[in-house]
Design an enzyme around this catalytic site. Structure first.
Site, mmCIF file in Angstrom:
data_model
loop_
_atom_site.group_PDB
_atom_site.id
_atom_site.type_symbol
_atom_site.label_atom_id
_atom_site.label_comp_id
_atom_site.label_asym_id
_atom_site.label_seq_id
_atom_site.Cartn_x
_atom_site.Cartn_y
_atom_site.Cartn_z
ATOM 1 N N ARG A 158 62.341 28.304 49.683
ATOM 2 C CA ARG A 158 61.387 28.449 48.526
ATOM 3 C C ARG A 158 60.139 26.833 48.104
ATOM 4 O O ARG A 158 59.456 26.715 47.366
ATOM 5 C CB ARG A 158 62.249 28.480 46.893
ATOM 6 C CG ARG A 158 62.651 29.997 47.072
ATOM 7 C CD ARG A 158 63.064 31.081 46.276
ATOM 8 N NE ARG A 158 61.993 30.907 45.580
ATOM 9 C CZ ARG A 158 61.849 31.288 43.711
ATOM 10 N NH1 ARG A 158 62.750 31.111 43.164
ATOM 11 N NH2 ARG A 158 60.291 31.156 42.934
ATOM 12 N N HIS A 190 70.487 31.408 37.255
ATOM 13 C CA HIS A 190 69.697 30.724 36.330
ATOM 14 C C HIS A 190 69.814 30.890 34.948
ATOM 15 O O HIS A 190 70.258 32.075 34.404
ATOM 16 C CB HIS A 190 68.613 31.303 36.511
ATOM 17 C CG HIS A 190 67.600 30.741 37.596
ATOM 18 N ND1 HIS A 190 66.352 31.432 38.698
ATOM 19 C CD2 HIS A 190 67.441 28.938 38.834
ATOM 20 C CE1 HIS A 190 66.268 30.264 39.902
ATOM 21 N NE2 HIS A 190 66.376 29.223 39.169
ATOM 22 N N ASP A 206 59.183 35.012 47.934
ATOM 23 C CA ASP A 206 59.781 34.491 46.154
ATOM 24 C C ASP A 206 58.453 34.162 45.179
ATOM 25 O O ASP A 206 58.868 33.502 44.045
ATOM 26 C CB ASP A 206 60.981 33.988 45.988
ATOM 27 C CG ASP A 206 61.952 34.622 46.422
ATOM 28 O OD1 ASP A 206 61.811 36.264 45.801
ATOM 29 O OD2 ASP A 206 63.349 34.329 46.895
ATOM 30 N N ARG A 249 71.527 25.654 40.857
ATOM 31 C CA ARG A 249 70.019 25.253 40.393
ATOM 32 C C ARG A 249 70.291 23.788 40.288
ATOM 33 O O ARG A 249 70.227 22.612 40.703
ATOM 34 C CB ARG A 249 69.477 26.230 40.330
ATOM 35 C CG ARG A 249 69.418 28.067 40.808
ATOM 36 C CD ARG A 249 69.166 27.451 42.439
ATOM 37 N NE ARG A 249 69.633 29.288 42.811
ATOM 38 C CZ ARG A 249 68.750 29.690 43.219
ATOM 39 N NH1 ARG A 249 67.398 30.004 43.092
ATOM 40 N NH2 ARG A 249 69.153 31.570 43.918
ATOM 41 N N CYS A 263 61.500 36.039 35.285
ATOM 42 C CA CYS A 263 61.331 35.134 36.617
ATOM 43 C C CYS A 263 59.601 35.287 36.791
ATOM 44 O O CYS A 263 59.365 34.913 37.260
ATOM 45 C CB CYS A 263 62.764 35.766 37.986
ATOM 46 S SG CYS A 263 63.644 36.107 36.729
HETATM 47 N N1 ARG Z 1 64.924 35.459 44.602
HETATM 48 C C1 ARG Z 1 64.638 34.247 43.724
HETATM 49 C C2 ARG Z 1 65.739 33.425 43.797
HETATM 50 O O1 ARG Z 1 67.104 33.406 43.914
HETATM 51 C C3 ARG Z 1 65.181 34.522 42.709
HETATM 52 C C4 ARG Z 1 64.529 33.959 41.145
HETATM 53 C C5 ARG Z 1 64.363 34.452 40.240
HETATM 54 N N2 ARG Z 1 63.689 33.393 39.300
HETATM 55 C C6 ARG Z 1 64.493 33.385 37.874
HETATM 56 N N3 ARG Z 1 63.100 32.866 37.170
HETATM 57 N N4 ARG Z 1 65.923 33.398 37.472
HETATM 58 O O2 ARG Z 1 65.622 32.708 43.372
#
Ligand code: ARG
Length: 275
Positions: free
Chosen positions: A95, A169, A70, A140, A268
């Site tokens: 991550r 997000h 990612d 998040r 993203c």
């Molecule tokens: N697979 C990543 C996650 O879920 C995607 C991140 C997408 N980034 C964003 N800025 N929305 O963390």
């Protein structure tokens, strides 16, 4: 028709999707049995970089690291305001190591990096606009991180609560059309992605906002990047893009469909370095 808005040249930070894959599921878009076409992903990503460069924007790149699929989603690793870098602390353990690599890039480029103490996913959830930084929470980035960012930047940070797991997000549900301007900038967003109170806050702050539908949001239309005139937007969000014409913005379609499989899109993949 209003006067055409004027673009401002930007500096973007990106990361090539050399090791991009869907190997775990940390948002509803991800299914670990999904096959990603890495060649197509690279091609699509290059078309984004070409689009930025051909519109005059500077693009810097962080070297991708094997085992961090990612890492291409550069937006999540920091938020930079007035040359000050507020780094990241990822929610998902998978991550977490990405932060170190981005921090190193910033250090080499001469920036100091603030390491947040609470979960914080950079521009995924922090969106600077006008005199404020809008900040998402619910899935998040935490409210503690919002407070920490306000303390760090000395800029009002406005907490907004996200309620739909597909829009986990802030940058999946809202983007900045225009950063400054008389009314302190303008945004485009999908109201139902927010709690009622947060929706009311957005209505007060941006009475002229462009409101998107669920269809626009599910087509990745809100994960767009605007330079104040050109809107780099998913071609799947055609209906939304057509509405920008009337406001004097020029939609620039860039297809990142391979990245949608990981729950990511144009924004993203893009972090803005604001000097
Ligand atoms: N697979 C990543 C996650 O879920 C995607 C991140 C997408 N980034 C964003 N800025 N929305 O963390």
């Amino acid at each position: 028709m209003p006067d055409s808005p004027v673009p401002r040249l930007r500096r973007y930070l990106v990361c090539e999707p050399r090791h991009f894959a869907v190997q775990y599921a940390i948002n509803p878009w991800m299914h670990p049995d999904t096959r990603v076409d890495v060649d197509l992903a690279q091609e699509q990503w290059r078309s984004l970089i070409d689009a930025y460069r051909s519109h005059g924007h500077a693009v810097d790149a962080v070297e991708p690291v094997p085992g961090l699929p990612d890492m291409v989603f550069a937006a999540n690793s920091a938020v930079v305001v007035e040359g000050r870098v507020f780094g990241s602390l990822f929610h998902a353990p998978e991550r977490r190591p990405e932060s170190t690599h981005y921090d190193l890039w910033f250090k080499k480029a001469g920036y100091e990096v603030h390491h947040p103490r609470s979960i914080s996913e950079g521009e995924g959830d922090f969106v600077p606009v006008g005199r404020h930084v809008l900040a998402g929470t619910g899935f998040r980035t935490t409210r503690e991180a919002h407070r920490e960012a306000q303390e760090f930047f000395g800029v009002p940070v406005i907490s907004l609560t996200l309620v739909d797991p597909y829009f986990y997000h802030l940058d999946t549900a809202l983007f900045v059309l225009e950063e400054d301007g008389e009314g302190g900038g303008n945004v485009c967003y999908y109201p139902e992605a927010f709690s009622p109170g947060s929706r009311a806050v957005l209505e007060r702050l941006y009475p002229d906002a462009v409101l998107a539908t669920r269809q626009d949001a599910m087509s990745w239309g809100l994960n767009s990047v605007s330079d104040g005139r050109h809107v780099f937007i998913a071609p799947q969000a055609e209906a939304l893009a057509a509405r920008f014409d009337a406001h004097g913005y020029v939609p620039v379609p860039v297809d990142l469909s391979e990245f949608h499989k990981a729950g990511g899109g144009i924004k993203c993949c893009t972090q803005e370095i604001r000097s």
